[in-house]
Scaffold this motif. Structure first.
Motif, PDB file in Angstrom:
ATOM      1  N   ASP A   1     -36.863 -21.328   8.830  1.00 58.99           N
ATOM      2  CA  ASP A   1     -37.552 -21.848   7.653  1.00 58.99           C
ATOM      3  C   ASP A   1     -36.557 -22.304   6.598  1.00 58.99           C
ATOM      4  O   ASP A   1     -35.568 -21.614   6.323  1.00 58.99           O
ATOM      5  CB  ASP A   1     -38.458 -20.782   7.020  1.00 58.99           C
TER       6      ASP A   1
ATOM      7  N   SER B   1     -34.641 -27.147  13.010  1.00 55.56           N
ATOM      8  CA  SER B   1     -35.201 -27.009  14.351  1.00 55.56           C
ATOM      9  C   SER B   1     -34.234 -27.522  15.409  1.00 55.56           C
ATOM     10  O   SER B   1     -33.546 -28.517  15.195  1.00 55.56           O
ATOM     11  CB  SER B   1     -36.501 -27.827  14.407  1.00 55.56           C
TER      12      SER B   1
ATOM     13  N   LYS C   1     -38.724 -26.889   8.676  1.00 56.22           N
ATOM     14  CA  LYS C   1     -37.912 -25.942   9.441  1.00 56.22           C
ATOM     15  C   LYS C   1     -36.707 -26.667  10.030  1.00 56.22           C
ATOM     16  O   LYS C   1     -36.843 -27.775  10.549  1.00 56.22           O
ATOM     17  CB  LYS C   1     -38.734 -25.324  10.561  1.00 56.22           C
TER      18      LYS C   1
ATOM     19  N   VAL D   1     -36.266 -22.249  15.505  1.00 59.23           N
ATOM     20  CA  VAL D   1     -36.481 -22.762  14.158  1.00 59.23           C
ATOM     21  C   VAL D   1     -35.999 -21.766  13.110  1.00 59.23           C
ATOM     22  O   VAL D   1     -35.910 -20.563  13.371  1.00 59.23           O
ATOM     23  CB  VAL D   1     -37.972 -23.088  13.884  1.00 59.23           C
TER      24      VAL D   1
END
Length: 186
Positions: A116, A102, A100, A114
């Motif tokens: 993906d 982040s 992710k 976050v």
């Protein structure tokens, strides 16, 4: 942006294993290391690894890195730090088998955002633009196209600490490689 060597950088929480070879910085995170303050988990951790230098004023910086993420919350990226209670870490965090993009912004209490990623990228880039009272965080998986990940308030200050960070809150540690930090003053 000009490329910087690692000259003048210093450690906050030096890892047991690290090296610099032809400007590439590599280290293996120590187990159960992290940066976090209070929110959701009710603990303060300040034992992640951070290789930094002081930078003044407003700037844009970019960090390229790659890692062998394997355990829950393995993380690496760029940190901007004023003190123990005011910092930002941005990069990749490995959660439930998914990499992710982040960002954790901490102003006494940590928050977490976050996004993906399709896969674990072979290389990852984080770019930060420091303004008078804010930081814009961008990421890229190809070093060309950058996407805004976060715009956050960050306290005005004369200087702050800037550099790569990595930690393994739950795992045994993992290896991470960093290219020299690039930056320019705005």
């Amino acid at each position: 942006m000009s490329e910087n060597s690692w000259e003048g950088f210093q450690w906050l929480n030096e890892p047991r294993e690290w090296s610099i070879n032809k400007s590439r910085l590599r280290w293996t995170t120590d187990r159960k290391s992290d940066f976090w303050r209070i929110t959701h988990y009710d603990f303060v951790k300040n034992d992640g690894h951070f290789f930094y230098k002081e930078l003044e004023g407003q700037f844009t910086c970019q960090l390229e890195f790659s890692g062998q993420y394997r355990d829950l919350y393995d993380q690496a990226g760029l940190m901007l730090r004023l003190d123990d209670a005011n910092w930002i870490k941005a990069g990749i965090e490995y959660v439930d088998g998914i990499a992710k993009a982040s960002v954790v912004v901490t102003r006494d209490f940590s928050d977490w955002s976050v996004l993906d990623l399709q896969e674990i990228p072979s290389n990852f880039w984080i770019q930060a633009k420091r303004g008078k009272d804010h930081v814009e965080i961008f990421f890229s998986t190809d070093g060309v196209r950058f996407q805004l990940l976060r715009l956050a308030f960050f306290p005005p200050c004369a200087s702050l600490q800037l550099g790569p960070m990595a930690a393994s809150p739950k795992g045994k540690g993992f290896e991470i490689d960093f290219e020299p930090l690039k930056f320019q003053t705005n």
